[in-house]
Design a protein around this motif. Sequence first.
Motif, PDB file in Angstrom:
ATOM      1  N   ARG A 104       0.834  -1.208   0.000  1.00  0.00           N
ATOM      2  CA  ARG A 104       0.000   0.000   0.000  1.00  0.00           C
ATOM      3  C   ARG A 104       0.868   1.257   0.000  1.00  0.00           C
ATOM      4  O   ARG A 104       0.570   2.237  -0.681  1.00  0.00           O
ATOM      5  CB  ARG A 104      -0.917  -0.010   1.226  1.00  0.00           C
ATOM      6  N   THR A 105       1.965   1.218   0.757  1.00  0.00           N
ATOM      7  CA  THR A 105       2.861   2.362   0.781  1.00  0.00           C
ATOM      8  C   THR A 105       3.477   2.597  -0.584  1.00  0.00           C
ATOM      9  O   THR A 105       3.591   3.725  -1.055  1.00  0.00           O
ATOM     10  CB  THR A 105       3.964   2.153   1.828  1.00  0.00           C
ATOM     11  N   MET A 106       3.888   1.494  -1.244  1.00  0.00           N
ATOM     12  CA  MET A 106       4.469   1.633  -2.579  1.00  0.00           C
ATOM     13  C   MET A 106       3.450   2.189  -3.564  1.00  0.00           C
ATOM     14  O   MET A 106       3.773   3.016  -4.423  1.00  0.00           O
ATOM     15  CB  MET A 106       4.986   0.279  -3.064  1.00  0.00           C
ATOM     16  N   ALA A 107       2.223   1.739  -3.440  1.00  0.00           N
ATOM     17  CA  ALA A 107       1.180   2.251  -4.332  1.00  0.00           C
ATOM     18  C   ALA A 107       0.983   3.748  -4.121  1.00  0.00           C
ATOM     19  O   ALA A 107       0.795   4.507  -5.076  1.00  0.00           O
ATOM     20  CB  ALA A 107      -0.128   1.504  -4.084  1.00  0.00           C
ATOM     21  N   ALA A 108       1.046   4.190  -2.863  1.00  0.00           N
ATOM     22  CA  ALA A 108       0.930   5.620  -2.578  1.00  0.00           C
ATOM     23  C   ALA A 108       2.088   6.387  -3.209  1.00  0.00           C
ATOM     24  O   ALA A 108       1.909   7.471  -3.753  1.00  0.00           O
ATOM     25  CB  ALA A 108       0.897   5.852  -1.070  1.00  0.00           C
ATOM     26  N   MET A 109       3.298   5.806  -3.146  1.00  0.00           N
ATOM     27  CA  MET A 109       4.452   6.458  -3.764  1.00  0.00           C
ATOM     28  C   MET A 109       4.255   6.580  -5.261  1.00  0.00           C
ATOM     29  O   MET A 109       4.526   7.619  -5.865  1.00  0.00           O
ATOM     30  CB  MET A 109       5.721   5.655  -3.486  1.00  0.00           C
ATOM     31  N   ASP A 110       3.797   5.504  -5.891  1.00  0.00           N
ATOM     32  CA  ASP A 110       3.621   5.525  -7.341  1.00  0.00           C
ATOM     33  C   ASP A 110       2.626   6.579  -7.771  1.00  0.00           C
ATOM     34  O   ASP A 110       2.747   7.172  -8.836  1.00  0.00           O
ATOM     35  CB  ASP A 110       3.156   4.142  -7.837  1.00  0.00           C
ATOM     36  N   ARG A 111       1.637   6.840  -6.929  1.00  0.00           N
ATOM     37  CA  ARG A 111       0.602   7.811  -7.306  1.00  0.00           C
ATOM     38  C   ARG A 111       1.068   9.252  -7.192  1.00  0.00           C
ATOM     39  O   ARG A 111       0.720  10.082  -8.013  1.00  0.00           O
ATOM     40  CB  ARG A 111      -0.644   7.628  -6.425  1.00  0.00           C
ATOM     41  N   VAL A 112       1.853   9.552  -6.177  1.00  0.00           N
ATOM     42  CA  VAL A 112       1.990  10.973  -5.845  1.00  0.00           C
ATOM     43  C   VAL A 112       3.414  11.477  -5.698  1.00  0.00           C
ATOM     44  O   VAL A 112       3.598  12.652  -5.380  1.00  0.00           O
ATOM     45  CB  VAL A 112       1.248  11.283  -4.524  1.00  0.00           C
ATOM     46  N   LEU A 113       4.450  10.695  -5.904  1.00  0.00           N
ATOM     47  CA  LEU A 113       5.778  11.156  -5.536  1.00  0.00           C
ATOM     48  C   LEU A 113       6.650  11.470  -6.746  1.00  0.00           C
ATOM     49  O   LEU A 113       6.966  10.590  -7.535  1.00  0.00           O
ATOM     50  CB  LEU A 113       6.471  10.096  -4.671  1.00  0.00           C
ATOM     51  N   TYR A 114       7.010  12.752  -6.888  1.00  0.00           N
ATOM     52  CA  TYR A 114       7.993  13.180  -7.872  1.00  0.00           C
ATOM     53  C   TYR A 114       8.711  14.394  -7.309  1.00  0.00           C
ATOM     54  O   TYR A 114       8.068  15.363  -6.904  1.00  0.00           O
ATOM     55  CB  TYR A 114       7.359  13.531  -9.218  1.00  0.00           C
ATOM     56  N   GLU A 115      10.023  14.347  -7.272  1.00  0.00           N
ATOM     57  CA  GLU A 115      10.815  15.424  -6.670  1.00  0.00           C
ATOM     58  C   GLU A 115      11.770  15.990  -7.706  1.00  0.00           C
ATOM     59  O   GLU A 115      12.467  15.252  -8.403  1.00  0.00           O
ATOM     60  CB  GLU A 115      11.596  14.886  -5.470  1.00  0.00           C
ATOM     61  N   ARG A 116      11.840  17.318  -7.752  1.00  0.00           N
ATOM     62  CA  ARG A 116      12.672  17.960  -8.771  1.00  0.00           C
ATOM     63  C   ARG A 116      14.146  17.965  -8.382  1.00  0.00           C
ATOM     64  O   ARG A 116      15.017  17.854  -9.228  1.00  0.00           O
ATOM     65  CB  ARG A 116      12.201  19.390  -9.011  1.00  0.00           C
ATOM     66  N   ASP A 117      14.465  18.137  -7.111  1.00  0.00           N
ATOM     67  CA  ASP A 117      15.872  18.203  -6.679  1.00  0.00           C
ATOM     68  C   ASP A 117      16.225  16.948  -5.887  1.00  0.00           C
ATOM     69  O   ASP A 117      16.619  17.000  -4.738  1.00  0.00           O
ATOM     70  CB  ASP A 117      16.124  19.456  -5.848  1.00  0.00           C
ATOM     71  N   LEU A 118      16.096  15.827  -6.530  1.00  0.00           N
ATOM     72  CA  LEU A 118      16.224  14.534  -5.859  1.00  0.00           C
ATOM     73  C   LEU A 118      17.599  14.342  -5.226  1.00  0.00           C
ATOM     74  O   LEU A 118      17.736  13.719  -4.184  1.00  0.00           O
ATOM     75  CB  LEU A 118      15.946  13.406  -6.850  1.00  0.00           C
TER      76      LEU A 118
END
Length: 911
Positions: free
Chosen positions: A305-319
């Motif tokens: 479930r945590t991974m699914a949440a990451m796939d939906r909403v996580l993108y960082e510009r200055d990774l």
Amino acid sequence: MANAKYTYAALPTPTSIRLLTDLKLVACSDAAKDEAVNGDELVPQIQCSMQTFDLKDSPHYDCLSYTWGNPFRVYQSEIESQQVASRFARSLSILCDDQILFIGRNLHDFLLSIIQSQRRPHVLRQQCGVDKAAFTWVDAVCINQGDIEERARQVVVMDQIYSGASTVIAWLGEKDVFSYHALAALVTMANFKEEVVETAKLVNPMHTNMTRFGLSDDGPSFAIYAFFKRAWFRRAWVVQEAVLAKRLVFVCGTITGAFTLLTSAARFLYRSSWWSMISDAAKNHQKTGLTHGFLLQFITPSIARTMAAMDRVLYERDLDSYFDPVYSVLEILDARGHFQRDDDLFVRLRPDVECRPPTYVDILTRFRVLESEDPRDKVYAFLGLRPTPTIPERLKPDYSNHNTPEQVYFAATLHILHTEKDLKILSQVEDRSERIFTSLPSWVPDFSAVTSGISIGDSVFSPWSAAGDERLQLNDERFSDRLLELRGIFVDKIAETGRYEDGNFTAILPMVMGLRRYYSTDELPEGHHIIRWPEQSTQDQDIPGRSAMVMPEEGLDQNFDGPNPASSHREITRRHSEPGLHQPLEEMASLSLRLPTLGQTPETAVSVETPWLPGRPSHIMTGPTEDEGDWLTESDGTDDQSESLVESDKDGPEAMRSSNRSVWMPARRGGQVVSTNRVQTRIEVLWRTLIADCCVDKHPAPLAYGFAFAYGVQWAMHQASLVAMRQMVSRQNNADDDDDDHLLNFNRRLNALKALAEGEPGDYAELEELERAQSEANEKQRQDGGDNWKVDIRLGPTRFLPEVKKIEAEFLSDSRADNPDASELWNRQAQVSRQRTLFRTSLHLYLGNGPKSVAAGDEVWILAGGNVPYILRQKDNGNYELIGECYVHGIMHGEVLPGQDDDAFRRVTLE
């Protein structure tokens, strides 16, 4: 009639300020409506007024703390990040006294929220116990940004502006998909009781059902990550604004709260190591992805479930940013506790930090990673936190074109050298590969550069004293030539360098194998006592008196081939600098460590009953023989008696004699411990060097970190085996795929580990065994009526490598158990060793941790006034360049300093 552009009138006095008031919305102009018809967004038209006051006569006002640009750093997708960046790239107009002022979108959002909150006039009182003042100070519009002289004058009184405000409002930006879930979780964490911290250390928030902590089990960890990644937390100017505020609140969209909510939650995240685990998981997911089919068989539904949440909403510009916002919040809290004299709050929230007033250089270096649009503000943004009431002439703000950032950084460094009277500022010199202003002298930090980790010599906790009491002496005449003339001691040349990857010894195997097997140290605290279990070979069983060995006082000053005591360093340096006496490096690397003479007489012998720790070592430590002296020698591998005793019913001294174990304790004279000297293996030297032998605010690092290191190696090998197996499966399914890089890499890592393990002495033991043994030894001392001194259990020596046969047996088996110390160790290792290079010296075989650009041939020096060693590179003209600070295991407490009659310091000039 069109409105004219706003015209600023000059401020009448140096302490005058402008304040905004009468904020309201008005109907949009026809021009704005026409722009909206053409596709632009129609934004509400804001109208306000601006009035001028002197600070001593000003009305009650609030100050805004915010970021001028885009407040977000984490998004639902890359497309959203581009859309948001485009939205905040535009300037918007407001009407101020019927004239047009252009402001940034983030400021416009704040002013709009203030106007809309007037319908809820008591929102601040309900949330924070305060009312919104009628006047507001905002730097972007209350300072004439086009007048560089006015900007400089206002910076001088910035501390008075923020400290005089009724409330400082930290505007974090509008709400997004993360903010509600993040703040709900932070409120829960802020209210955790102290015992929850210890419980939380035992779990990983990415692998655990979080409902047991009262948190949502649907990805709140990554909402917290996105929240703390907002731009406000990394802006340089917010430090002064937040630290000097009498009352500090934050606003995120329509949510308002006291800043103590964030500091309390940040403290929990830091102390529990949850932030480290959340941050690492977020970055790993974005870099590699974690949801490929091969790993699905190893994850729980909660992780899925945590991974699914990451796939939906996580993108960082200055990774790839190294900035730690949670630690920055705690640093702000630290400074607030001192500047606001709020000692109760400070002690309650940060009991783990020494209550010491920060100096200007403390503030400047702690927050140098924060961002500013103008590079000169990396110095000017912190002037309001200076300890003196006046700004030195050389540091007065000057935004004119002739005052370059290089000149500002040079002036700041000179000021710090003269006021601090030490060389800690040299620890802020970044690696030359990170420099932006390359024309700076090598000894002047480029404060605009993004550093890749904490400094060793100027961190919050820095126990080092490499130069002892030797004071800094400056030659001011050389500064005009941009030269720094110092006094120093040459220590050694660097022979070999390498980078260590977590759990992978491949790149550093030759360097580590070139170290001695044993090093001696005097790191035990005063009043502690050692009990040691040195192994003995079968041929030594019948040596009289060998079951108890005592260190006599007269044997402590003898030399041995190790880092301590300092006399050995000077003796080796002398011997190897004389013609014909240079010992080959290969021969030195093969030597074991010579201990001081162990005298044994009936009067001084000590015998102690101790618990037996099982395990068969590959190396043993024997007592001295008449011919061999005091060498630690290697077992022939034929002694299997210890294994046969695992099922033995024997216990106490008889079991110890049967298992060929002996105990020695330092002799005690007049209630004092004569020696606390113990032995460290090269692997222990390695893991201590990787973390600069500190954990948070303690030195030396506890043995628990060593066992966490072994655990980390085992886990890293397990992960590498998964990747290798995945490739093997891929090759079976695709006959054309003959790429075996991953499998070859795993085999190389395994062979490197085998090479180290086969040559590594000591017991395999668990931390629990050591703790149990120490507890039993302490209890026996108490029952025997012992003095008030503590027993410190040490295996002699302790082994900090996992068993290779266990790793091979667990190939592809997911038998990982959570190690509560592992995350602390990894976090510390990342802080210290990120982008740093390990090195071994040529003469004394020291292991060190230095800048990324360190190279063979560079020199290690102790400089008067410096608390750590430094790496210098000699130039053709005889002068030196500073490469950077370093940690060198065994010389951090003045061990190589000369005696009173032996002044080895000589002049060294840095360019």
